[in-house]
Design a protein around this motif. Structure first.
Motif, PDB file in Angstrom:
ATOM      1  N   GLU A 295       7.667  18.388  -8.031  1.00 60.32           N
ATOM      2  CA  GLU A 295       6.932  18.387  -9.272  1.00 60.32           C
ATOM      3  C   GLU A 295       5.221  17.810  -8.642  1.00 60.32           C
ATOM      4  O   GLU A 295       5.625  17.319  -7.660  1.00 60.32           O
ATOM      5  CB  GLU A 295       7.657  17.173  -9.624  1.00 60.32           C
ATOM      6  N   ASP A 296       4.171  17.396  -9.377  1.00 56.37           N
ATOM      7  CA  ASP A 296       3.453  17.415  -8.832  1.00 56.37           C
ATOM      8  C   ASP A 296       3.357  15.785  -8.754  1.00 56.37           C
ATOM      9  O   ASP A 296       4.044  15.135  -9.801  1.00 56.37           O
ATOM     10  CB  ASP A 296       1.985  17.259  -9.762  1.00 56.37           C
ATOM     11  N   VAL A 297       2.210  15.194  -7.983  1.00 58.83           N
ATOM     12  CA  VAL A 297       2.237  14.365  -7.698  1.00 58.83           C
ATOM     13  C   VAL A 297       0.989  13.333  -8.481  1.00 58.83           C
ATOM     14  O   VAL A 297       0.011  13.691  -7.711  1.00 58.83           O
ATOM     15  CB  VAL A 297       2.047  13.513  -6.246  1.00 58.83           C
ATOM     16  N   LYS A 298       1.207  12.048  -8.984  1.00 55.94           N
ATOM     17  CA  LYS A 298       0.242  11.757  -9.728  1.00 55.94           C
ATOM     18  C   LYS A 298      -0.300  10.109  -9.025  1.00 55.94           C
ATOM     19  O   LYS A 298       0.753   9.190  -9.468  1.00 55.94           O
ATOM     20  CB  LYS A 298       0.172  10.953 -11.324  1.00 55.94           C
ATOM     21  N   ILE A 299      -1.073   9.726  -7.822  1.00 52.12           N
ATOM     22  CA  ILE A 299      -1.652   8.676  -7.597  1.00 52.12           C
ATOM     23  C   ILE A 299      -2.795   7.407  -8.372  1.00 52.12           C
ATOM     24  O   ILE A 299      -3.569   8.022  -8.374  1.00 52.12           O
ATOM     25  CB  ILE A 299      -2.138   8.264  -5.497  1.00 52.12           C
TER      26      ILE A 299
ATOM     27  N   ARG B 278      -8.499   3.117  -7.935  1.00 54.96           N
ATOM     28  CA  ARG B 278      -9.945   3.621  -8.946  1.00 54.96           C
ATOM     29  C   ARG B 278     -10.237   3.706 -10.486  1.00 54.96           C
ATOM     30  O   ARG B 278     -11.543   4.261 -10.826  1.00 54.96           O
ATOM     31  CB  ARG B 278     -11.112   4.331  -7.881  1.00 54.96           C
ATOM     32  N   GLY B 279      -9.105   3.617 -11.124  1.00 55.79           N
ATOM     33  CA  GLY B 279      -9.481   3.814 -12.710  1.00 55.79           C
ATOM     34  C   GLY B 279      -9.435   5.070 -12.931  1.00 55.79           C
ATOM     35  O   GLY B 279      -9.250   5.062 -14.490  1.00 55.79           O
ATOM     36  N   GLY B 280      -8.373   5.795 -12.164  1.00 61.33           N
ATOM     37  CA  GLY B 280      -8.366   7.165 -12.723  1.00 61.33           C
ATOM     38  C   GLY B 280      -6.614   7.508 -11.832  1.00 61.33           C
ATOM     39  O   GLY B 280      -6.523   6.635 -11.591  1.00 61.33           O
ATOM     40  N   TYR B 281      -6.806   8.899 -11.919  1.00 65.96           N
ATOM     41  CA  TYR B 281      -5.177   9.476 -11.316  1.00 65.96           C
ATOM     42  C   TYR B 281      -6.396  10.455  -9.931  1.00 65.96           C
ATOM     43  O   TYR B 281      -6.676  10.945 -10.558  1.00 65.96           O
ATOM     44  CB  TYR B 281      -4.474   9.948 -12.207  1.00 65.96           C
ATOM     45  N   GLU B 282      -5.009  10.736  -8.957  1.00 67.20           N
ATOM     46  CA  GLU B 282      -5.786  11.637  -7.903  1.00 67.20           C
ATOM     47  C   GLU B 282      -4.339  12.664  -8.440  1.00 67.20           C
ATOM     48  O   GLU B 282      -3.036  11.368  -7.675  1.00 67.20           O
ATOM     49  CB  GLU B 282      -5.420  11.101  -6.192  1.00 67.20           C
ATOM     50  N   HIS B 283      -4.177  13.149  -8.421  1.00 64.29           N
ATOM     51  CA  HIS B 283      -2.906  14.540  -8.499  1.00 64.29           C
ATOM     52  C   HIS B 283      -3.338  15.634  -7.864  1.00 64.29           C
ATOM     53  O   HIS B 283      -3.996  15.421  -7.276  1.00 64.29           O
ATOM     54  CB  HIS B 283      -3.861  15.281 -10.082  1.00 64.29           C
ATOM     55  N   PHE B 284      -1.894  15.664  -6.980  1.00 65.30           N
ATOM     56  CA  PHE B 284      -1.379  16.289  -5.625  1.00 65.30           C
ATOM     57  C   PHE B 284      -0.436  17.482  -5.632  1.00 65.30           C
ATOM     58  O   PHE B 284       0.479  17.731  -6.674  1.00 65.30           O
ATOM     59  CB  PHE B 284      -0.748  15.517  -4.709  1.00 65.30           C
ATOM     60  N   ARG B 285      -0.435  18.509  -5.063  1.00 69.41           N
ATOM     61  CA  ARG B 285       0.430  19.750  -5.551  1.00 69.41           C
ATOM     62  C   ARG B 285       1.209  19.999  -4.404  1.00 69.41           C
ATOM     63  O   ARG B 285       0.342  20.444  -3.602  1.00 69.41           O
ATOM     64  CB  ARG B 285      -0.005  20.906  -6.035  1.00 69.41           C
ATOM     65  N   ARG B 286       2.275  20.521  -5.034  1.00 73.77           N
ATOM     66  CA  ARG B 286       2.999  20.780  -3.089  1.00 73.77           C
ATOM     67  C   ARG B 286       2.661  22.550  -2.650  1.00 73.77           C
ATOM     68  O   ARG B 286       2.381  22.958  -3.806  1.00 73.77           O
ATOM     69  CB  ARG B 286       4.999  20.941  -3.813  1.00 73.77           C
ATOM     70  N   THR B 287       2.854  22.335  -1.813  1.00 77.06           N
ATOM     71  CA  THR B 287       2.488  23.896  -0.856  1.00 77.06           C
ATOM     72  C   THR B 287       3.416  23.111   0.072  1.00 77.06           C
ATOM     73  O   THR B 287       4.336  23.378   0.076  1.00 77.06           O
ATOM     74  CB  THR B 287       1.265  23.336   0.370  1.00 77.06           C
ATOM     75  N   GLN B 288       3.469  24.876   0.390  1.00 80.45           N
ATOM     76  CA  GLN B 288       4.182  25.398   1.689  1.00 80.45           C
ATOM     77  C   GLN B 288       4.459  24.540   2.954  1.00 80.45           C
ATOM     78  O   GLN B 288       5.871  24.784   3.353  1.00 80.45           O
ATOM     79  CB  GLN B 288       4.671  26.938   1.601  1.00 80.45           C
ATOM     80  N   ARG B 289       3.363  24.350   3.261  1.00 77.57           N
ATOM     81  CA  ARG B 289       3.620  23.592   4.280  1.00 77.57           C
ATOM     82  C   ARG B 289       4.136  22.334   4.572  1.00 77.57           C
ATOM     83  O   ARG B 289       4.784  21.555   3.589  1.00 77.57           O
ATOM     84  CB  ARG B 289       1.738  22.929   4.922  1.00 77.57           C
ATOM     85  N   ARG B 290       4.564  22.097   5.375  1.00 76.12           N
ATOM     86  CA  ARG B 290       5.727  20.391   6.081  1.00 76.12           C
ATOM     87  C   ARG B 290       4.493  19.789   6.982  1.00 76.12           C
ATOM     88  O   ARG B 290       3.691  20.362   8.297  1.00 76.12           O
ATOM     89  CB  ARG B 290       6.556  20.948   6.178  1.00 76.12           C
ATOM     90  N   GLN B 291       4.747  18.612   7.211  1.00 79.61           N
ATOM     91  CA  GLN B 291       4.179  17.822   7.779  1.00 79.61           C
ATOM     92  C   GLN B 291       4.585  16.976   8.971  1.00 79.61           C
ATOM     93  O   GLN B 291       5.339  16.231   7.818  1.00 79.61           O
ATOM     94  CB  GLN B 291       2.788  16.968   7.981  1.00 79.61           C
ATOM     95  N   ASP B 292       4.313  16.662   9.876  1.00 78.03           N
ATOM     96  CA  ASP B 292       5.697  15.762  11.340  1.00 78.03           C
ATOM     97  C   ASP B 292       5.034  14.425  11.253  1.00 78.03           C
ATOM     98  O   ASP B 292       3.069  14.597  10.876  1.00 78.03           O
ATOM     99  CB  ASP B 292       5.401  15.873  12.083  1.00 78.03           C
ATOM    100  N   THR B 293       5.791  13.048  10.372  1.00 79.41           N
ATOM    101  CA  THR B 293       5.125  11.923  10.189  1.00 79.41           C
ATOM    102  C   THR B 293       5.994  11.553  10.626  1.00 79.41           C
ATOM    103  O   THR B 293       6.844  11.509  11.668  1.00 79.41           O
ATOM    104  CB  THR B 293       4.868  11.516   9.374  1.00 79.41           C
ATOM    105  N   ALA B 294       5.697   9.470  11.121  1.00 85.30           N
ATOM    106  CA  ALA B 294       6.527   8.424  11.500  1.00 85.30           C
ATOM    107  C   ALA B 294       7.758   8.756  11.164  1.00 85.30           C
ATOM    108  O   ALA B 294       8.552   8.393  11.412  1.00 85.30           O
ATOM    109  CB  ALA B 294       5.754   7.746  11.386  1.00 85.30           C
ATOM    110  N   GLU B 295       7.916   8.942   9.372  1.00 85.61           N
ATOM    111  CA  GLU B 295       8.536   9.277   8.217  1.00 85.61           C
ATOM    112  C   GLU B 295       9.776  10.458   8.595  1.00 85.61           C
ATOM    113  O   GLU B 295      10.707  10.550   8.359  1.00 85.61           O
ATOM    114  CB  GLU B 295       8.682   9.443   7.210  1.00 85.61           C
ATOM    115  N   GLY B 296       9.520  11.306   9.500  1.00 88.73           N
ATOM    116  CA  GLY B 296      10.531  12.470   9.458  1.00 88.73           C
ATOM    117  C   GLY B 296       9.380  13.808   9.412  1.00 88.73           C
ATOM    118  O   GLY B 296       7.500  13.614   9.164  1.00 88.73           O
ATOM    119  N   THR B 297       9.762  15.360   8.886  1.00 87.32           N
ATOM    120  CA  THR B 297       9.247  16.075   8.578  1.00 87.32           C
ATOM    121  C   THR B 297       9.404  16.232   7.107  1.00 87.32           C
ATOM    122  O   THR B 297       9.821  16.173   7.031  1.00 87.32           O
ATOM    123  CB  THR B 297       9.582  17.606   8.975  1.00 87.32           C
ATOM    124  N   LEU B 298       8.219  16.402   6.436  1.00 89.29           N
ATOM    125  CA  LEU B 298       7.995  16.019   5.327  1.00 89.29           C
ATOM    126  C   LEU B 298       6.978  16.952   4.474  1.00 89.29           C
ATOM    127  O   LEU B 298       6.299  17.541   5.049  1.00 89.29           O
ATOM    128  CB  LEU B 298       6.781  15.038   4.577  1.00 89.29           C
TER     129      LEU B 298
END
Length: 66
Positions: free
Chosen positions: A26-30, A33-53
């Motif tokens: 599902e899309d993520v809505k953040i 500043r008086g609105g929402y930033e919308h993000f969509r899933r890709t097929q990529r993954r990223q290594d982070t301190a929280e693991g591969t996301l």
């Protein structure tokens, strides 16, 4: 149950790049500043301190109606 995702793109001043998301795929809505930033899933993954996301890429901004 929420899972963590990595946000890519959008405003540089977003406070967090690793955030909880609802159902996988599902899309993520953040609120920002008086609105929402919308993000969509890709097929990529990223290594982070929280693991591969899954990478969610910014695709639009909407304003909050007053």
């Amino acid at each position: 149950m929420a899972h963590m995702v990595f946000l890519e793109g959008g405003p540089d001043e977003l406070p967090e790049r690793v955030v909880p998301a609802g159902n996988p795929g599902e899309d993520v809505k953040i609120p920002h500043r008086g609105g929402y930033e919308h993000f969509r899933r890709t097929q990529r993954r990223q290594d982070t301190a929280e693991g591969t996301l899954p990478v969610y890429e910014w695709w639009e901004r909407t304003e909050i109606a007053e």
